[in-house]
Design an enzyme around this catalytic site. Sequence first.
Site, PDB file in Angstrom:
ATOM      1  N   ASP A 270       0.826  -1.214   0.000  1.00  0.00           N
ATOM      2  CA  ASP A 270       0.000   0.000   0.000  1.00  0.00           C
ATOM      3  C   ASP A 270       0.860   1.265   0.000  1.00  0.00           C
ATOM      4  O   ASP A 270       2.031   1.247   0.382  1.00  0.00           O
ATOM      5  CB  ASP A 270      -0.890   0.034   1.238  1.00  0.00           C
ATOM      6  CG  ASP A 270      -2.024  -0.974   1.181  1.00  0.00           C
ATOM      7  OD1 ASP A 270      -1.994  -1.827   0.277  1.00  0.00           O
ATOM      8  OD2 ASP A 270      -2.919  -0.918   2.038  1.00  0.00           O
ATOM      9  N   HIS A 415       3.657  -2.372   3.092  1.00  0.00           N
ATOM     10  CA  HIS A 415       3.680  -1.017   2.539  1.00  0.00           C
ATOM     11  C   HIS A 415       5.017  -0.788   1.833  1.00  0.00           C
ATOM     12  O   HIS A 415       6.068  -1.100   2.409  1.00  0.00           O
ATOM     13  CB  HIS A 415       3.495   0.035   3.649  1.00  0.00           C
ATOM     14  CG  HIS A 415       2.181  -0.049   4.351  1.00  0.00           C
ATOM     15  ND1 HIS A 415       1.914  -1.002   5.319  1.00  0.00           N
ATOM     16  CD2 HIS A 415       1.040   0.681   4.205  1.00  0.00           C
ATOM     17  CE1 HIS A 415       0.672  -0.852   5.751  1.00  0.00           C
ATOM     18  NE2 HIS A 415       0.119   0.167   5.097  1.00  0.00           N
TER      19      HIS A 415
END
Length: 461
Positions: A270, A415
Amino acid sequence: MLKKIPFRRIRWPGWVVLCVIGFSLVYGMAQLVVGIGFDQDSGQASLSSIDFETVTEKTDTYTMSIKTPVIGDSTIHKPIQGWIKQEKEAFLAAVKENKDELGDGYRAHLIIQADVKKATDDTYSIIFNSYQLVNDIRGQQQVKIYTIDASEKRILHLSDIMQTSGKPIHIIRNQILKNESINLVDDKMDKVLSDPASWNWSISPRALTLYFEESEIAAKGAGPIQVEVPIKLIRPYLNKKMADALGTSEGAPVNVSIEPEGKYVALTFDDGPNVEVTPRILKILKAHDVQATFFMLGSQAEKYPSLAKRVAEAGHEIGNHTDHHQDLTKIGRNQVAQEIQISSRKIEDATGQIPSSLRPPYGAINHEVVEVAGNYGSPIVLWSVDSLDWKNKNADSINRVVQNAITPGSIILLHDVHPTTADALPTLLTTLEKEGYQFVTVSQLQSINAEESAGPYYGNI
């Protein structure tokens, strides 16, 4: 009294010319009558045999010039002639209504041109362009298309060749909004997109082309609007016959062989792309021959378009993480729609791919978020294993959390903005590979689990 032409004055070269002209006229008329000839044995139409006839009419108040294909098969001929008849009747009614303003050198005009566009060996489109001028300075333009399957001797609807609901409509919506001539409010857009059966369309190995009238989709004065949707974007939604007939093209999805009983998990990243961390992660994934899913922020894809494109070109799946990472449950419905739609367009502009799914920031969803995402054809994907890389920012901790929680079918949240995530990734991949895990994209994992594409999420939250 008319003066007779003395034929004895025409010498032999002239007779040869006259004979050639006469033969050409007879042969041409014969070919015109044959028109589109269907081979009775093969059941197919020869594209090279399509002929047209042009009928003209001139009066003191109007002129008409109409070009039409000559087609022997009534199932194709009747609808086409029916549309032409409607155009003529509407024009003549307008002429009658404005008869006091016509004449004395000022005439109304109806011009209908026609052309053929080949898609496959068996499929072609007859494209009519109609121009009508009665009492309007600019006149009215219209496009009408009949796409024909010669092998089945019938006119095709869009639903005959592809899926016309869900994700494909979202793809088409994005392509429409890219056209600068179009300025639509949401309710008008929804009305246009709700009736694919009424669309004018043609298809080629390069693109699905849609044609909209200005009254449907654009500001007055724009004329008919042409929207091209690249085949690579809609190929997964074409039926097998059309997809095979169009052949392969750049960007077509690759079929992946997956064993239903395998230990599959999906890595997801992400908040990127990030200029410092994303390249490191791409290098590690390539070394392990792993495909992952990157949920990008539209603002980041816009900031680093070449890096976003690198992710897509490496074969990874692209998802949407909204434009500015806001909690969608705490903003209004219109803002939710903007966060999803604007981000999707930015990501597509950068990567050339429409995001396959949506991951709401913080995993925050409610009924309204699910409904808006559904309207845009974006299935919601959350996760089942949170690596806590955003919290711990320690490579050993990241590996320990994932290894303790992972099971087959897991979606792992990571992430690509924290350097410690890139630090942890080589060990994480090596360890899980030794345990027999295989890495797939979210969409591939979905196909294994046979989940509904509408979401709202995969895995256990």
